[in-house]
Design an enzyme around this catalytic site. Structure first.
Site, short mmCIF file in Angstrom:
data_model
loop_
_atom_site.label_atom_id
_atom_site.label_comp_id
_atom_site.label_asym_id
_atom_site.label_seq_id
_atom_site.Cartn_x
_atom_site.Cartn_y
_atom_site.Cartn_z
N LYS A 28 0.89 -0.98 0.01
CA LYS A 28 0.03 0.05 0.09
C LYS A 28 0.84 1.32 -0.11
CE LYS A 28 -1.74 1.65 4.06
NZ LYS A 28 -1.20 3.00 4.29
N ASN A 29 1.96 1.37 0.93
CA ASN A 29 2.67 2.41 1.17
C ASN A 29 3.70 2.73 0.02
OD1 ASN A 29 1.09 3.04 3.21
ND2 ASN A 29 2.73 2.30 4.70
N CYS A 122 -5.45 8.06 9.51
CA CYS A 122 -5.60 7.43 10.75
C CYS A 122 -5.22 8.68 12.19
CB CYS A 122 -4.96 6.19 11.02
SG CYS A 122 -5.36 4.84 10.10
N ARG A 127 -0.08 14.78 13.45
CA ARG A 127 0.57 14.56 12.41
C ARG A 127 0.76 15.80 11.34
NH1 ARG A 127 -1.74 9.05 9.81
NH2 ARG A 127 0.35 9.03 9.15
N ASP A 313 4.35 0.62 12.07
CA ASP A 313 3.23 -0.23 11.67
C ASP A 313 3.02 -1.59 11.95
OD1 ASP A 313 3.32 1.53 8.29
OD2 ASP A 313 3.06 2.28 10.27
N ARG A 405 -8.47 -0.68 4.29
CA ARG A 405 -7.69 0.29 4.03
C ARG A 405 -6.20 -0.20 3.51
NH1 ARG A 405 -7.43 5.79 7.24
NH2 ARG A 405 -6.34 5.97 5.39
C1 EPZ Z 1 4.26 6.82 6.55
O1 EPZ Z 1 3.22 7.83 7.02
C2 EPZ Z 1 3.31 5.58 6.46
N1 EPZ Z 1 2.24 5.99 5.35
C3 EPZ Z 1 2.75 5.39 7.87
O2 EPZ Z 1 2.05 3.99 7.63
C4 EPZ Z 1 4.00 4.80 8.70
O3 EPZ Z 1 3.42 4.69 10.06
C5 EPZ Z 1 4.78 6.08 8.47
O4 EPZ Z 1 5.20 6.54 7.40
C6 EPZ Z 1 6.20 5.69 9.55
O5 EPZ Z 1 6.79 4.75 9.10
C7 EPZ Z 1 2.44 5.90 4.11
O6 EPZ Z 1 3.41 5.52 3.75
C8 EPZ Z 1 1.00 6.10 3.46
P1 EPZ Z 1 6.22 10.11 8.72
P2 EPZ Z 1 3.95 9.46 7.24
O7 EPZ Z 1 6.08 11.57 7.90
O8 EPZ Z 1 4.76 9.68 5.88
C9 EPZ Z 1 6.63 13.48 12.11
C10 EPZ Z 1 0.10 2.49 7.75
O9 EPZ Z 1 -0.38 2.18 8.91
N2 EPZ Z 1 6.48 14.43 11.02
O10 EPZ Z 1 7.39 9.47 8.28
O11 EPZ Z 1 2.71 10.14 7.32
C11 EPZ Z 1 5.16 12.77 12.10
O12 EPZ Z 1 4.54 13.47 13.06
C12 EPZ Z 1 0.55 4.11 7.89
O13 EPZ Z 1 0.51 2.13 6.61
C13 EPZ Z 1 6.71 15.92 11.16
O14 EPZ Z 1 6.72 16.19 12.49
O15 EPZ Z 1 4.89 9.41 8.41
C14 EPZ Z 1 5.75 11.35 12.92
O16 EPZ Z 1 5.87 11.60 14.19
C15 EPZ Z 1 0.05 4.76 9.38
N3 EPZ Z 1 6.33 16.92 10.52
C16 EPZ Z 1 7.13 11.26 11.99
O17 EPZ Z 1 7.51 12.52 11.59
C17 EPZ Z 1 5.87 16.47 9.08
O18 EPZ Z 1 6.01 17.41 8.05
C18 EPZ Z 1 7.26 10.19 11.07
O19 EPZ Z 1 6.00 10.47 10.18
C19 EPZ Z 1 6.03 15.04 8.66
C20 EPZ Z 1 6.08 14.16 9.81
#
Ligand code: EPZ
Length: 424
Positions: A28-29, A122, A127, A313, A405
């Site tokens: 998916k990701n 979610c 986020r 995840d 999803r």
């Molecule tokens: C991706 O989400 C995945 N989703 C998530 O999987 C996964 O949990 C996550 O990466 C971490 O591995 C997809 O790929 C579609 P991040 P993403 O930006 O990109 C902080 C699932 O279950 N952050 O790496 O949204 C954020 O708050 C989903 O399949 C900022 O502070 O995650 C978090 O604490 C859920 N500012 C950390 O970074 C920003 O602008 C990691 O988030 C962006 C992120």
């Protein structure tokens, strides 16, 4: 029946051993950002191994809304981005999932002006998208944020930049790579995310003619090119679905053979299962045999980290395994502030779990007992299915929409392995 709310749920008769062979679905990701990236090209991209999921459908709805055509032939998606007409994505489409924000990099590379709302997704705690927006500002995009709406425009042209991420954000790394692929000059991302999905996106963009080096490492360099062309690409297997199926095998004491799996993508997950007493044997030519012990041992400590650390995840599905393991397991959720929505429901199934902030302490019990539970997010739903497979009796799990999803026909996949599970 007018005015009657229809709730679908899973009914799982637990306590059965699973067996047989399972093919792991496409990721998916990986699929979601690659579909957004297809906007950089003008024409038909062909993507193999695309899972049938509601998040993929939501992404296709956005592509169709802005003027693309998209059709599915089995697990192949054919997306034609030649006739994109709209530079606005309405909030109704943006709110369906978090990764809709990835369209920002692709759309601003195609239009001088783009309007969209903040993304949904979610509830895992705050986020923010500050890293996405700051990076695009560095690349020459003027962004105003008002009342949850983003209005983005470029006066001249998108240009390369040196971007140091404070957190190795997956989404921000993907958005920057996509925006930089056709920008003027070179973009360097330091402290980039290293997930396999980042490498898969880079492989697709490279097949389209992009110049990217270092994907999968902490520093990624993108030399912008004038134009990209459509390409054909096969999506990687879903490592989180694989980890979930391993949890299902582990809690039911089952031996399962996995096909279409990339063990190197699970380098921080497989040792945890080995610590639980599972045996894992790679098969030459691809595939893996997973054997479970009669009773799992506690894996002791699991800390979620950015890749190649343990994936957040997989935290919830692994917690269901720890819930029936012999001994105490401590979980530390470092990626998201509140990603324990499944804990109270696992306790309904007889688990013994205490949570204090980002730490959860699981005291393994010999047996879970069936119950009526409700999922509140995607991976939490997967954890409840895994737990119900091990529980004695018939469990009912509400929140089917969350599981769909990210897991394709999960009840059919598990039933084919001998589980007694159906969607009602
Ligand atoms: C991706 O989400 C995945 N989703 C998530 O999987 C996964 O949990 C996550 O990466 C971490 O591995 C997809 O790929 C579609 P991040 P993403 O930006 O990109 C902080 C699932 O279950 N952050 O790496 O949204 C954020 O708050 C989903 O399949 C900022 O502070 O995650 C978090 O604490 C859920 N500012 C950390 O970074 C920003 O602008 C990691 O988030 C962006 C992120």
């Amino acid at each position: 029946m007018k005015g009657c709310l229809v709730v679908s749920m899973y009914v799982v008769e637990g306590g059965r051993t699973l067996s047989g062979e399972v093919r792991v679905q496409g990721s998916k990701n990986s699929t979601l950002p690659i579909l957004a990236a297809s906007l950089l090209c003008c024409g038909e991209s062909v993507l193999f191994n695309c899972p049938r999921l509601s998040d993929v459908d939501a992404t296709l709805s956005i592509l169709r809304y802005i003027g693309c055509s998209a059709r599915r032939e089995g697990d192949t998606l054919i997306v034609d981005t030649a006739s994109v007409t709209r530079n606005v994505i309405p909030s109704g489409l943006m709110h369906r999932m978090r990764s809709s924000i990835i369209f920002l990099g692709a759309m601003i590379a195609r239009f001088d002006r783009v309007k969209m709302s903040f993304p949904g997704g979610c509830e895992l705690g705050p986020r923010p998208i500050d890293l996405h927006l700051n990076a695009l500002r560095e690349m020459g995009v003027a962004i105003s944020e008002e009342h949850g709406e983003l209005d983005c425009c470029i006066s001249d042209r998108l240009h390369g930049a040196k971007i140091a991420l404070t957190v190795p954000s997956v989404g921000a790394t993907e958005n920057i790579m996509i925006a930089a692929a056709t920008a003027d000059g070179t973009t360097v991302i330091s402290n980039a995310a290293r997930e396999p999905e980042i490498t898969d996106l880079a492989d697709y963009l490279t097949a389209c003619g992009a110049k990217i080096s270092g994907a999968g490492e902490s520093t990624v360099i993108i030399d912008g090119v004038k134009r990209l062309h459509p390409a054909t690409h096969a999506i990687i297997p879903d490592r989180i679905v694989a980890a979930t199926l391993m949890s299902a095998a582990a809690v039911t004491g089952s031996d399962i053979r996995f096909t279409s799996i990339i063990p190197s993508h699970l380098e921080s997950v497989l040792p945890v299962f080995r610590d639980c007493g599972c045996e894992i044997e790679m098969i030459s030519g691809g595939g893996m045999v997973f054997r479970s012990p009669y009773r799992l041992q506690s894996p002791r400590l699991i800390r979620t980290m950015p890749y190649p650390g343990f994936p957040t995840d997989a935290q919830a599905p692994l917690m269901s395994a720890a819930a029936v393991a012999d001994g105490l397991t401590v979980f530390v959720e470092n990626m998201f502030e509140s990603r324990y929505s499944h804990v109270s429901e696992l306790c309904r199934l007889g688990a013994d779990i205490r949570v204090e902030g980002r730490v959860a302490v699981v005291d393994g019990v010999r047996r879970l007992l069936s119950a009526h539970v409700r999922a509140r997010d995607l991976r939490g739903a997967a954890a409840l299915v895994v737990a119900a497979l091990s529980a004695r009796g018939k469990s009912e799990i509400e929140g089917v929409e969350y599981l769909e999803r990210g897991y394709e026909d999960f009840e059919l996949v598990l039933s084919a392995l001998g589980a007694e599970m159906k969607k009602v």
